[in-house]
Design a protein around this motif. Structure first.
Motif, short mmCIF file in Angstrom:
data_model
loop_
_atom_site.label_atom_id
_atom_site.label_comp_id
_atom_site.label_asym_id
_atom_site.label_seq_id
_atom_site.Cartn_x
_atom_site.Cartn_y
_atom_site.Cartn_z
N MET A 110 -16.02 -21.92 11.83
CA MET A 110 -14.38 -21.72 12.20
C MET A 110 -14.09 -20.19 11.47
O MET A 110 -13.45 -19.37 11.90
N ILE A 111 -14.28 -20.10 10.21
CA ILE A 111 -13.84 -19.07 9.38
C ILE A 111 -14.89 -18.03 9.00
O ILE A 111 -14.54 -16.87 9.36
N ILE A 133 -4.21 -15.08 15.67
CA ILE A 133 -4.85 -15.49 14.43
C ILE A 133 -6.24 -14.37 13.86
O ILE A 133 -6.97 -14.22 14.85
N PRO A 134 -6.30 -14.32 12.83
CA PRO A 134 -7.20 -13.44 12.29
C PRO A 134 -8.69 -13.98 12.41
O PRO A 134 -8.82 -15.07 12.27
N GLY A 135 -9.76 -13.16 13.10
CA GLY A 135 -11.06 -13.52 12.96
C GLY A 135 -11.42 -14.16 14.16
O GLY A 135 -10.64 -14.63 15.36
N ARG A 136 -12.54 -13.63 14.63
CA ARG A 136 -13.43 -14.42 15.88
C ARG A 136 -14.60 -14.81 15.65
O ARG A 136 -15.37 -14.39 14.54
N PHE A 137 -15.03 -16.00 16.33
CA PHE A 137 -16.43 -16.62 15.99
C PHE A 137 -17.16 -16.38 16.99
O PHE A 137 -16.68 -16.86 18.14
N GLY A 153 -17.31 -13.93 18.94
CA GLY A 153 -16.56 -13.29 20.05
C GLY A 153 -15.44 -13.99 20.44
O GLY A 153 -14.35 -13.61 21.34
N MET A 154 -15.05 -15.36 19.89
CA MET A 154 -13.97 -15.92 20.56
C MET A 154 -12.86 -15.90 19.60
O MET A 154 -13.07 -16.20 18.18
N GLY A 155 -11.63 -15.57 20.01
CA GLY A 155 -10.63 -15.33 19.27
C GLY A 155 -9.36 -16.41 19.57
O GLY A 155 -9.27 -17.20 20.52
N THR A 156 -8.21 -16.43 19.00
CA THR A 156 -7.17 -17.47 19.29
C THR A 156 -5.71 -16.60 19.32
O THR A 156 -5.52 -15.89 18.31
N ALA A 157 -4.96 -16.89 20.25
CA ALA A 157 -3.73 -16.22 20.32
C ALA A 157 -2.85 -17.45 20.42
O ALA A 157 -3.10 -18.35 21.06
N CYS A 158 -1.73 -17.43 19.84
CA CYS A 158 -0.72 -18.43 19.69
C CYS A 158 0.70 -18.08 19.95
O CYS A 158 0.98 -16.97 19.70
N CYS A 159 1.40 -18.80 20.45
CA CYS A 159 2.86 -18.68 20.68
C CYS A 159 3.52 -19.93 20.59
O CYS A 159 3.19 -20.83 21.02
N SER A 160 4.67 -19.59 20.35
CA SER A 160 5.83 -20.66 20.32
C SER A 160 6.75 -20.59 21.29
O SER A 160 7.93 -19.63 20.92
N ILE A 161 7.02 -21.49 22.17
CA ILE A 161 7.91 -21.15 23.45
C ILE A 161 9.05 -22.05 23.19
O ILE A 161 8.62 -23.28 23.52
#
Ligand code: FES
Ligand SMILES: [Fe+2]
Length: 421
Positions: A198-199, A253-257, A259-267
């Motif tokens: 993950m990190i 979110i910082p960092g990719r593993f 090539g995979m990254g994560t975008a988050c949102c609060s709707i």
């Protein structure tokens, strides 16, 4: 800390509220694209305290209309989905995928067509990208330019959005996504156990767990801001986590593993409920399903991944014995979102921010509150909110990495912080 007045301003999102009006001016994720089948079941979508229906028509296009039938307000979730439109099962009135009332069969035949034409239907423009249906609920005749975030430019196979339902106000959800300092505490066990997947390296993991007070640097950007959280380690190297924040509700979110990254949102669903999206994306390759299997997340409900997680009644399944034995949060094996949701919901449906005592590590949160308050003021004064139409979202690209010695992160990471497309 905030005044009670500002807290109200930031948290209330219903029709006619300053925050609600402002947020409606941005494109917003409504549901997963895969949830809608051509001529299949319509999907109920609640956003900003209003109820809508999304449906995929016979020809594959998506329609997005108010939930209540324009005749006598029966839910169009019950409607027949056929012939490129929804036909209400109560009296057979039909609304097509463009949001026009096209048939009112309970009217006399000779005036039926003319009558149907005059029936107004509330509909909104949609756009599909990143595996999601997005909708524009604002007041402008022409919606703003669609946010071409990196994940919105990828094929469906490269993106995996999943949604959690958070039983508290949207700003609590968002503020957890802006909070770099909690990772080494709340998520300590996950950081340890997922260190290799993950990190990153052992070195970054160690720094994350031992340096609980990062130095923060902020750079204003056309879409919001970029935050550098810098954690010097004992060896003289610094672990830099660079977060991107795109107004009004995105945190990358910082960092990719691999090539995979994560975008988050609060709707905001309404004032006390939030759709928390975690959008995993791989820039170079299709999503690696095996990796989600390893994480125990292969067979989850992508529309409600935290279903059954609990509440105060069972303390979100917290294990006191494990805590005594050293497991920091007590949410054994539950993953980061579970831990985040528990603390966010534990603050109550709408936390009273006049009771807070903020410190240095809360600077991203303070910055975001200021930007959001400025944005609501702009909309109240009839101006466009900020960051609505930047030339490009290529610069929304988070990163993390080790910096040797005194290397400045802005220069060292410049190439990594811009998407290649
Ligand atoms: S309520 Fe829908 S047709 Fe009458
Ligand atoms: Fe978290």
């Amino acid at each position: 800390m905030l005044t009670k007045g500002h807290n109200e301003l930031l948290t209330r999102v219903g029709p006619g509220t300053p925050m609600g009006d402002m947020l409606r001016e941005y494109w917003v994720p409504a549901c997963r694209s895969a949830k809608l089948e051509a001529d299949g079941a319509p999907e109920r979508v609640r956003l900003f305290s209003e109820d809508f229906i999304a449906f995929r028509a016979t020809d594959g296009r998506v329609g997005f209309i108010a939930e209540g039938c324009p005749h006598r307000c029966a839910s169009m979730a019950l409607a027949r989905n056929e012939g490129n439109g929804l036909r209400c099962i109560f009296h057979g009135w039909k609304v097509n995928v463009d949001g026009e009332c096209v048939d009112t069969p309970t009217e006399p035949e000779d005036r039926r067509a003319a009558f149907a034409k005059k029936v107004p239907v509330r509909r909104h423009p949609v756009h599909e990208a990143g595996g999601m249906v997005w909708v524009y609920l604002g007041k402008q005749k022409t919606p703003p330019r669609f946010p071409d975030f990196e994940f919105n430019n990828l094929p469906h196979s490269h993106v995996r959005p999943m949604r959690g339902l958070l039983k508290c106000n949207w700003l609590q959800g968002l503020e957890a996504l802006l909070d770099s300092a909690h990772v080494g505490y709340l998520h300590a066990e996950n950081v340890k156990s997922f260190a290799s997947t993950m990190i990153g390296s052992q070195e970054t993991t160690e720094i994350l767990l031992t340096n609980g007070a990062p130095n923060f640097e902020f750079i204003e950007q056309p879409y919001g801001f970029r935050e550098g959280a810098l954690r010097p380690g004992k060896t003289g190297n610094t672990y830099a986590r660079i977060r991107e924040v795109a107004l009004p509700y995105f945190s990358f979110i910082p960092g990719r593993f691999n090539g995979m990254g994560t975008a988050c949102c609060s709707i905001p669903i309404d004032d006390e409920h939030t759709a928390q999206w975690y959008i995993a994306f791989n820039i170079d390759n299709p999503i690696d399903k095996e990796r989600f299997r390893t994480l125990g997340m292969a067979d989850i409900n992508l529309d409600y991944f935290n279903e059954g997680m609990g509440d105060f009644a069972n303390m979100w399944q917290q294990d006191r014995k494990a805590m005594k034995e050293g497991y920091w949060s007590g949410f054994v094996g539950k993953g980061n979102p579970h831990e985040d949701f528990a603390v966010q919901e534990s603050m109550g449906p709408i936390v009273d921010r006049s009771k807070e005592h903020l410190g240095t590590s809360d600077r991203a949160i303070v910055t975001m509150r200021r930007l959001l308050l400025d944005a609501t003021r702009a909309v109240e004064h009839g101006e466009a909110p900020p960051a609505l139409d930047p030339q490009t979202y290529r610069g929304v690209r988070p990163h993390d990495g080790m910096l040797r010695g005194d290397t400045p992160w802005r220069e060292a990471m410049a190439a990594e912080l811009v998407a290649k497309w």
